[in-house]
Design an enzyme around this catalytic site. Structure first.
Site, PDB file in Angstrom:
ATOM      1  N   GLU A 264      -5.562  -8.660   0.356  1.00  0.00           N
ATOM      2  CA  GLU A 264      -6.212  -8.415   1.653  1.00  0.00           C
ATOM      3  C   GLU A 264      -7.683  -8.129   1.412  1.00  0.00           C
ATOM      4  O   GLU A 264      -8.033  -7.345   0.524  1.00  0.00           O
ATOM      5  CB  GLU A 264      -5.627  -7.184   2.373  1.00  0.00           C
ATOM      6  CG  GLU A 264      -4.274  -7.389   2.988  1.00  0.00           C
ATOM      7  CD  GLU A 264      -3.742  -6.131   3.667  1.00  0.00           C
ATOM      8  OE1 GLU A 264      -4.535  -5.288   4.119  1.00  0.00           O
ATOM      9  OE2 GLU A 264      -2.508  -5.998   3.729  1.00  0.00           O
TER      10      GLU A 264
ATOM     11  N   GLU B 150       0.800  -1.223   0.000  1.00  0.00           N
ATOM     12  CA  GLU B 150       0.000   0.000   0.000  1.00  0.00           C
ATOM     13  C   GLU B 150       0.836   1.279   0.000  1.00  0.00           C
ATOM     14  O   GLU B 150       0.895   2.012   1.001  1.00  0.00           O
ATOM     15  CB  GLU B 150      -0.964  -0.001   1.192  1.00  0.00           C
ATOM     16  CG  GLU B 150      -1.874  -1.216   1.221  1.00  0.00           C
ATOM     17  CD  GLU B 150      -2.987  -1.125   2.261  1.00  0.00           C
ATOM     18  OE1 GLU B 150      -2.884  -0.285   3.166  1.00  0.00           O
ATOM     19  OE2 GLU B 150      -3.949  -1.890   2.157  1.00  0.00           O
TER      20      GLU B 150
HETATM   21  C1  FCB Z   1      -4.763  -2.309   5.337  1.00  0.00           C
HETATM   22  C2  FCB Z   1      -3.417  -2.690   5.899  1.00  0.00           C
HETATM   23  C3  FCB Z   1      -3.458  -3.780   6.920  1.00  0.00           C
HETATM   24  C4  FCB Z   1      -4.655  -3.661   7.824  1.00  0.00           C
HETATM   25  C5  FCB Z   1      -5.928  -3.447   7.042  1.00  0.00           C
HETATM   26  C6  FCB Z   1      -7.175  -3.346   7.875  1.00  0.00           C
HETATM   27  O1  FCB Z   1      -4.727  -0.995   4.874  1.00  0.00           O
HETATM   28  O2  FCB Z   1      -2.576  -3.121   4.856  1.00  0.00           O
HETATM   29  O3  FCB Z   1      -2.250  -3.775   7.610  1.00  0.00           O
HETATM   30  O4  FCB Z   1      -4.446  -2.690   8.765  1.00  0.00           O
HETATM   31  O5  FCB Z   1      -5.821  -2.309   6.257  1.00  0.00           O
END
Ligand code: FCB
Length: 449
Positions: free
Chosen positions: A353, A165
């Site tokens: 994620e 990110e």
């Molecule tokens: C993302 C992050 C991860 C976690 C999620 C909820 O932005 O990569 O570490 O905190 O959000």
């Protein structure tokens, strides 16, 4: 009638974590200090003054955590490496116990039949690199660190993610000040973003040299940006937000350079002195756009912009949401996958994620009935299935997160885990959603009525 929505063969299922969020042991075995060690100990930066000092104590409990994953049949695990554990000063001196920790973890995963997937940078930058991502020399340090760890683990780890990110690591951290190191200056955010992208490109090169058959890519956080139908903002604001969040990163990674409209905006806003700023050196754009094998996307919700400040957060609009106050909007994942595939044609797209914060804990029988998380996962996994049916090359779905953990500025107030963690005793309890997800993985598909 019940049917199964089958996923393609070899679809990659698993869970993800990040070092600072789970490891703890911040002063152990020669680890250097990271910007999150400092930030979390700065009063007012993290809710309730929480820190990652102990977190899930994964540094000592990794064997138990692997056993749980194995018992659930999770085939893949994405974790991140803590740079200052390996190079306490950011570069130069190697700390062998740090390397050994990750080596043992990787061996343990492989013995349990779990494929390790390593993220090089999930935000715990060594403080010894003064100035952090504002300095171009941090890019060289990152290349050095990548080389060290890739030579050490590259015989066993084939999947590598460079930067997690970059928008969060730059803008959230240097423009908006919500994450470490906590600056509030867009010029700094822009500078950091360029260095993070360069770091990605240099790491791609190091990994290709050190890791036979490597599969490497970056992980972007992106969401569709929508307008509030009740109190809309101008279309120009939507364009800018989307440009800064997504195109600013995805365009140069795919050889398109920085988006011209955003460069113009930045000059107009007085945060860049020229559309060709000095910090972009000759050859940089070639480094940033080095060929990768995959693109990771982290998706949680869409963003809705409103001209009414009282409606600018999801909790202020009357919509179903998770405990983060993030709207439930699975359609946004499809929209994102479809858009990124259309605009950039990466070879593979991975959902690196996706998950939800709900605080359900063990009942009197020690069970965690987190039906709301099952519903969240199901609706998003279904969306991913639809994307595969539409020919979008999505190859992975990794749940955030394996464990409840330190949720950055929100501390321990948010629980994203498949596994409940009692932070006082460090007892782990497998949530119902993890059993449910385990069944999805076993049948490589979703049961639907
Ligand atoms: C993302 C992050 C991860 C976690 C999620 C909820 O932005 O990569 O570490 O905190 O959000």
């Amino acid at each position: 009638m019940t049917t199964i929505l089958k996923f393609p063969d070899n679809f990659i299922w698993g869970a993800a974590t990040a070092s600072y969020q789970i490891e703890g042991a911040v002063h152990e075995d020669g680890k250097g200090e990271s910007i999150w060690d400092v930030f979390s100990h700065t009063p007012g930066k993290v809710l309730n003054g929480d820190t990652g000092d102990i977190a899930c104590d994964h540094y000592h409990r990794w064997q138990e955590d692997i056993k749980i994953m194995q018992s659930l049949g999770y085939p893949n695990y994405r974790f991140s490496l803590c740079w200052p554990r390996i190079l306490p000063e950011g570069r130069g001196r190697i700390n062998p116990p740090g390397l050994d920790f990750y080596s043992r973890l990787v061996d343990g995963l492989l013995e349990a039949g779990i494929t390790p997937m390593a993220t090089l940078y999930h935000w715990d930058l060594p403080t010894a690199l003064n100035g952090g991502w504002l300095n171009r020399s941090t890019v060289d340090a990152f290349a050095e660190y990548t080389g060290v760890i890739a030579r050490h683990l590259g015989d066993r780890v084939k999947y590598w993610f460079t930067i997690n990110e970059p928008w969060c690591a730059s803008h959230l951290s240097y423009t908006f000040g919500e994450h470490a190191p906590g600056f509030q200056d867009r010029s700094k955010g822009i500078l950091a973003s360029h260095h993070l992208l360069l770091a990605h490109g240099t790491a791609v090169k190091e990994l290709r040299i050190a890791v036979p058959d490597v599969k490497v890519g970056i992980v972007l956080n992106s969401s569709p940006i929508h307008n509030d139908p009740v109190s809309p903002v101008s279309e120009d604001q939507i364009r800018f937000m989307d440009g800064e969040l997504t195109r600013w990163f995805a365009d140069p990674l795919h050889g398109l350079g920085y988006p011209k409209d955003i460069l113009e905006d930045y000059v107009r806003m007085g945060v860049l002195d020229s559309e060709e700023p000095d910090f972009i050196k000759q050859g940089d754009m070639d480094i940033i756009s080095r060929e990768t094998d995959l693109l990771g996307l982290n998706y949680y919700t869409r963003q809705v912009l409103s001209s009414d400040p009282a409606r600018n957060y999801d909790q202020k609009r009357d919509v179903p949401q998770t405990e983060m106050g993030w709207e439930l909007y699975p359609e946004g994942l499809y929209e994102l996958l479809e858009r990124i595939n259309r605009d950039y044609q990466p070879k593979q797209l991975m959902v690196t994620e996706n998950g939800a914060s709900y605080s359900d804990g063990p009942d009197e029988y020690g069970r965690v009935h987190d039906q709301n998380r099952i519903d969240y996962l199901e609706s998003h996994i279904r969306t991913v299935w639809e994307a595969t049916q539409a020919g979008i090359p999505v190859t992975a779905y990794l749940q955030w997160s394996l464990l409840d953990n330190f949720e950055w500025a929100r501390g321990y107030s948010q629980r994203f885990g498949a596994i409940y963690v009692d932070y006082k005793t460090q007892k782990r309890t497998i949530k119902d959603s993890a059993y449910w997800f385990s069944d999805v993985i076993k049948r490589n598909g979703l049961l639907v009525d």
